[in-house]
Scaffold this active site. Structure first.
Site, PDB file in Angstrom:
ATOM      1  CE  LYS A  63       0.284   3.292   5.138  1.00 53.93           C
ATOM      2  NZ  LYS A  63       0.444   3.368   6.415  1.00 53.93           N
ATOM      3  N   GLY A  91       2.071   1.992  10.953  1.00 56.31           N
ATOM      4  CA  GLY A  91       3.043   2.643  10.851  1.00 56.31           C
ATOM      5  C   GLY A  91       3.304   3.550  12.006  1.00 56.31           C
ATOM      6  CG  HIS A  94      -5.856   1.723   5.142  1.00 57.03           C
ATOM      7  ND1 HIS A  94      -5.589   2.816   5.904  1.00 57.03           N
ATOM      8  CD2 HIS A  94      -5.052   0.894   4.336  1.00 57.03           C
ATOM      9  CE1 HIS A  94      -4.310   2.753   6.278  1.00 57.03           C
ATOM     10  NE2 HIS A  94      -3.933   0.973   6.183  1.00 57.03           N
ATOM     11  CB  SER A  96       4.296  -2.315  12.205  1.00 50.80           C
ATOM     12  OG  SER A  96       4.265  -0.909  12.238  1.00 50.80           O
ATOM     13  CG  ASN A 151      -1.523   1.095   1.572  1.00 50.78           C
ATOM     14  OD1 ASN A 151      -2.122   2.710   0.448  1.00 50.78           O
ATOM     15  ND2 ASN A 151      -2.440   1.392   2.356  1.00 50.78           N
ATOM     16  CD  GLU A 196      -3.327  -2.926   7.043  1.00 50.68           C
ATOM     17  OE1 GLU A 196      -2.475  -3.874   7.156  1.00 50.68           O
ATOM     18  OE2 GLU A 196      -4.124  -1.965   7.070  1.00 50.68           O
ATOM     19  CD  GLU A 210      -2.810   4.934   6.418  1.00 53.88           C
ATOM     20  OE1 GLU A 210      -2.849   5.382   6.009  1.00 53.88           O
ATOM     21  OE2 GLU A 210      -2.130   4.717   7.291  1.00 53.88           O
TER      22      GLU A 210
HETATM   23  C1  PEP Z   1      -0.993  -0.008   6.209  1.00 56.19           C
HETATM   24  O1  PEP Z   1      -0.973   1.402   6.180  1.00 56.19           O
HETATM   25  O2  PEP Z   1      -1.896  -0.248   5.847  1.00 56.19           O
HETATM   26  C2  PEP Z   1       0.521  -0.417   6.837  1.00 56.19           C
HETATM   27  C3  PEP Z   1      -0.211  -1.613   7.157  1.00 56.19           C
HETATM   28  O3  PEP Z   1       1.206   0.756   7.168  1.00 56.19           O
HETATM   29  P1  PEP Z   1       2.252   0.015   7.923  1.00 56.19           P
HETATM   30  O4  PEP Z   1       3.292  -1.210   7.208  1.00 56.19           O
HETATM   31  O5  PEP Z   1       3.754   0.745   7.561  1.00 56.19           O
HETATM   32  O6  PEP Z   1       2.623   0.078   9.159  1.00 56.19           O
END
Ligand code: PEP
Length: 254
Positions: free
Chosen positions: A12, A175, A97, A215, A10, A169, A99
């Site tokens: 972003k 993040g 997601h 992460s 992703n 997630e 976010e």
């Molecule tokens: C994500 O945005 O789906 C995600 C898992 O981000 P990160 O790997 O940066 O935690």
């Protein structure tokens, strides 16, 4: 049932078109030099979908979008439709997601309509669910995730769920550099599979790919992938450089 693993990046709101093309080329080259026995999806920003699609043409890497509207067209300023994504060569779309949920008002109801629309247009929905830190700390993780999964999958048939993807997630892991432990992720992902078995039947639950996201890095992916209900990863920060994403895809390299 052996589920085919999936690693999705992703991107972003990162990468200009030029940068996106360079990253996609690097990933394609790395995967062609050392083809993995799993599926790979790249989800760049909308502005780079066409250019990245051109780089990926003829490869086994799939193109995904990070969001979409549920209608095929209409007076929806600023939105992108499933028809448009198909036109660009997308075969996956990330829905729900955290976010989008936290910053832009996305809801389970919206994700449910989008999952239905994705199926109707031949797109595989990659549906994100997960609890916040305060929900985890108040022991509500399973309750929250159960409700999200039930609502988002509500409009899909068992056969459609079988070819969908869910990504667990935890919001506190995205993040932050603090991934869930393999056991924490496995516990929730096994629970999701059991809930899907109740709502859509054993065959759908068995076939459904459940990713972990939050992460994921080259140094923690292998332990996560050892868990029975982790069928791959949705990767944010660590997918923005070809070498770290390739290390994740090749997590089982000797
Ligand atoms: C994500 O945005 O789906 C995600 C898992 O981000 P990160 O790997 O940066 O935690």
């Amino acid at each position: 049932m052996t589920r085919r693993y999936l690693m999705a990046g992703n991107w972003k709101m990162y990468k200009t078109v030029t940068e996106a093309v360079a990253l996609a080329r690097g990933i394609r080259a790395g995967l062609e030099a050392n083809p993995p026995d799993l599926d790979v999806v790249l989800a760049p920003p909308f502005t780079a979908l066409h250019a990245v699609g051109e780089v990926l043409r003829g490869s086994r890497i799939a193109l995904g979008a990070q969001n979409m509207h549920w209608e095929r067209e209409g007076a929806f300023t600023g939105e992108i439709s499933p028809l448009m994504l198909r036109d660009l060569g997308c075969t996956y779309v990330i829905l729900g997601h955290s976010e989008r949920r936290q910053l832009f008002g996305a809801t389970d109801e919206g994700a449910s309509r989008k999952a239905r629309a994705a199926m109707d247009h031949g797109l595989t929905p990659l549906i994100c669910v997960g609890e916040t830190l305060s929900e985890r700390e108040s022991n509500r993780t399973l309750e929250v995730v159960e409700l999200q999964v039930a609502k988002v999958l509500r409009q899909l048939t068992p056969d459609e769920v079988a070819v969908s993807v869910v990504s667990y997630e935890p919001v506190w892991a995205i993040g932050t550099g603090h991934a869930a432990t393999p056991l924490q992720a496995q516990q929730v992902q096994n629970f999701i599979r059991k809930q899907v078995a109740l709502s859509h039947g054993d065959a759908a639950a068995d076939a459904l790919r459940i990713l972990y996201g939050g992460s994921v890095k080259p140094d923690n992916i292998e332990a996560l992938m050892e868990q029975g209900d982790i069928d791959g990863a949705l990767v944010g920060g660590a997918c923005l450089k070809a070498d770290s994403f390739l290390k994740i895809v090749h997590y089982d390299a000797a």
